[in-house]
Design a protein around this motif. Structure first.
Motif, PDB file in Angstrom:
ATOM      1  N   PRO A   1      -2.773   1.272  10.427  1.00 27.54           N
ATOM      2  CA  PRO A   1      -2.311   2.549  10.762  1.00 27.54           C
ATOM      3  C   PRO A   1      -1.880   3.244   9.771  1.00 27.54           C
ATOM      4  O   PRO A   1      -1.365   2.626   8.785  1.00 27.54           O
ATOM      5  CB  PRO A   1      -0.941   1.960  11.557  1.00 27.54           C
ATOM      6  CG  PRO A   1      -0.725   0.627  11.015  1.00 27.54           C
ATOM      7  CD  PRO A   1      -2.227  -0.069  10.679  1.00 27.54           C
ATOM      8  N   ARG A   2      -1.738   4.586   9.803  1.00 28.87           N
ATOM      9  CA  ARG A   2      -1.414   5.520   8.741  1.00 28.87           C
ATOM     10  C   ARG A   2      -0.090   6.062   9.184  1.00 28.87           C
ATOM     11  O   ARG A   2       0.339   6.143  10.248  1.00 28.87           O
ATOM     12  CB  ARG A   2      -2.284   6.379   8.698  1.00 28.87           C
ATOM     13  CG  ARG A   2      -3.781   6.128   8.059  1.00 28.87           C
ATOM     14  CD  ARG A   2      -4.409   7.286   7.932  1.00 28.87           C
ATOM     15  NE  ARG A   2      -5.799   6.725   7.606  1.00 28.87           N
ATOM     16  CZ  ARG A   2      -6.254   6.789   6.363  1.00 28.87           C
ATOM     17  NH1 ARG A   2      -5.415   7.354   5.245  1.00 28.87           N
ATOM     18  NH2 ARG A   2      -7.347   6.419   6.077  1.00 28.87           N
TER      19      ARG A   2
ATOM     20  N   ASN B   1       4.459  -5.419   4.980  1.00 33.99           N
ATOM     21  CA  ASN B   1       3.500  -6.497   5.536  1.00 33.99           C
ATOM     22  C   ASN B   1       2.215  -6.029   5.460  1.00 33.99           C
ATOM     23  O   ASN B   1       1.039  -6.838   5.709  1.00 33.99           O
ATOM     24  CB  ASN B   1       3.747  -6.723   7.005  1.00 33.99           C
ATOM     25  CG  ASN B   1       3.666  -5.582   7.894  1.00 33.99           C
ATOM     26  OD1 ASN B   1       3.831  -4.637   7.629  1.00 33.99           O
ATOM     27  ND2 ASN B   1       3.150  -5.953   9.058  1.00 33.99           N
ATOM     28  N   PHE B   2       1.724  -4.693   4.913  1.00 35.31           N
ATOM     29  CA  PHE B   2       0.545  -4.118   4.758  1.00 35.31           C
ATOM     30  C   PHE B   2       0.526  -4.029   3.184  1.00 35.31           C
ATOM     31  O   PHE B   2       1.113  -3.322   2.646  1.00 35.31           O
ATOM     32  CB  PHE B   2       0.217  -2.763   5.299  1.00 35.31           C
ATOM     33  CG  PHE B   2      -0.127  -2.777   6.515  1.00 35.31           C
ATOM     34  CD1 PHE B   2      -1.498  -3.174   7.059  1.00 35.31           C
ATOM     35  CD2 PHE B   2       0.916  -3.019   7.717  1.00 35.31           C
ATOM     36  CE1 PHE B   2      -1.722  -3.237   8.570  1.00 35.31           C
ATOM     37  CE2 PHE B   2       0.512  -2.955   8.998  1.00 35.31           C
ATOM     38  CZ  PHE B   2      -0.603  -3.199   9.420  1.00 35.31           C
ATOM     39  N   ARG B   3      -0.769  -4.917   2.744  1.00 35.25           N
ATOM     40  CA  ARG B   3      -0.737  -4.987   1.166  1.00 35.25           C
ATOM     41  C   ARG B   3      -2.198  -4.980   0.639  1.00 35.25           C
ATOM     42  O   ARG B   3      -3.230  -5.001   1.719  1.00 35.25           O
ATOM     43  CB  ARG B   3      -0.302  -6.352   0.755  1.00 35.25           C
ATOM     44  CG  ARG B   3       1.336  -6.308   0.774  1.00 35.25           C
ATOM     45  CD  ARG B   3       1.804  -7.678   0.542  1.00 35.25           C
ATOM     46  NE  ARG B   3       3.338  -7.415   0.428  1.00 35.25           N
ATOM     47  CZ  ARG B   3       4.203  -7.407  -0.328  1.00 35.25           C
ATOM     48  NH1 ARG B   3       3.713  -7.480  -1.498  1.00 35.25           N
ATOM     49  NH2 ARG B   3       5.563  -7.374  -0.361  1.00 35.25           N
TER      50      ARG B   3
ATOM     51  N   VAL C   1      -7.601  -5.163   1.841  1.00 34.39           N
ATOM     52  CA  VAL C   1      -6.499  -4.775   2.685  1.00 34.39           C
ATOM     53  C   VAL C   1      -6.223  -5.834   3.681  1.00 34.39           C
ATOM     54  O   VAL C   1      -6.909  -6.303   4.422  1.00 34.39           O
ATOM     55  CB  VAL C   1      -6.980  -3.295   3.287  1.00 34.39           C
ATOM     56  CG1 VAL C   1      -5.804  -2.718   4.390  1.00 34.39           C
ATOM     57  CG2 VAL C   1      -7.382  -2.191   2.349  1.00 34.39           C
ATOM     58  N   TYR C   2      -4.837  -6.117   3.688  1.00 37.02           N
ATOM     59  CA  TYR C   2      -4.417  -7.277   4.460  1.00 37.02           C
ATOM     60  C   TYR C   2      -3.141  -7.120   5.193  1.00 37.02           C
ATOM     61  O   TYR C   2      -2.312  -6.061   4.376  1.00 37.02           O
ATOM     62  CB  TYR C   2      -4.616  -8.654   3.920  1.00 37.02           C
ATOM     63  CG  TYR C   2      -3.537  -8.799   2.462  1.00 37.02           C
ATOM     64  CD1 TYR C   2      -2.329  -9.479   2.767  1.00 37.02           C
ATOM     65  CD2 TYR C   2      -3.943  -8.416   1.363  1.00 37.02           C
ATOM     66  CE1 TYR C   2      -1.801  -9.841   1.877  1.00 37.02           C
ATOM     67  CE2 TYR C   2      -3.260  -8.947   0.459  1.00 37.02           C
ATOM     68  CZ  TYR C   2      -1.960  -9.504   0.652  1.00 37.02           C
ATOM     69  OH  TYR C   2      -1.128  -9.752  -0.848  1.00 37.02           O
TER      70      TYR C   2
ATOM     71  N   ILE D   1       0.947  -1.185  -0.073  1.00 39.29           N
ATOM     72  CA  ILE D   1       0.023   0.100  -0.012  1.00 39.29           C
ATOM     73  C   ILE D   1       0.736   1.108   0.207  1.00 39.29           C
ATOM     74  O   ILE D   1       1.595   1.512   1.105  1.00 39.29           O
ATOM     75  CB  ILE D   1      -0.973  -0.158   1.216  1.00 39.29           C
ATOM     76  CG1 ILE D   1      -1.683  -1.315   1.412  1.00 39.29           C
ATOM     77  CG2 ILE D   1      -1.782   1.345   1.393  1.00 39.29           C
ATOM     78  CD1 ILE D   1      -2.647  -1.495   2.388  1.00 39.29           C
ATOM     79  N   PRO D   2       0.930   2.218  -1.290  1.00 35.87           N
ATOM     80  CA  PRO D   2       1.722   3.337  -1.104  1.00 35.87           C
ATOM     81  C   PRO D   2       1.670   4.157  -0.177  1.00 35.87           C
ATOM     82  O   PRO D   2       2.597   4.831   0.485  1.00 35.87           O
ATOM     83  CB  PRO D   2       1.256   3.777  -2.313  1.00 35.87           C
ATOM     84  CG  PRO D   2       0.653   2.957  -3.320  1.00 35.87           C
ATOM     85  CD  PRO D   2      -0.086   1.832  -2.134  1.00 35.87           C
TER      86      PRO D   2
END
Length: 105
Positions: A100-101, A63-65, A75-76, A56-57
């Motif tokens: 989280p952002r 580990n967040f994709r 979103v995983y 995720i850009p």
């Protein structure tokens, strides 16, 4: 290649219910059942190929994709032994809620 356990967050399970409701409202409950089965199958497939989705850009965390299926985004998070589906949303939706952002400077 590692095989992961599949976990669903409460948000993701709510998302599946909302998707089912939308499809059933607009058409046939059998179509809704079939589409939810397809979404669950896509999620199970990630367990055998966790890195299939793109990073995720906005997060930039390995580990967040996210993975895609017929206009929906999964979103995983890849954990040591499991994949946690955080949410499933229609790609027309413009917000993301449950991971989280990264703070921007």
């Amino acid at each position: 290649m590692q095989e992961y356990e599949l976990e669903w967050s409460p948000d993701a399970l709510d998302d599946l219910d909302e998707i089912w409701d939308t499809i059933a409202w607009d058409g046939d409950p059998d179509d809704a059942d079939s589409f939810i089965d397809q979404l669950r199958s896509v999620a199970r497939d990630l367990c055998g190929n966790a890195r299939k989705g793109r990073i995720i850009p906005e997060l930039g965390l390995e580990n967040f994709r996210e993975a895609y299926y017929k206009g929906y985004t999964f979103v995983y998070e890849i954990n040591k032994d499991s994949i946690l589906i955080h949410e499933v949303f229609n790609q027309k939706r413009i917000y993301i809620r449950s991971y989280p952002r990264r703070k921007r400077h």
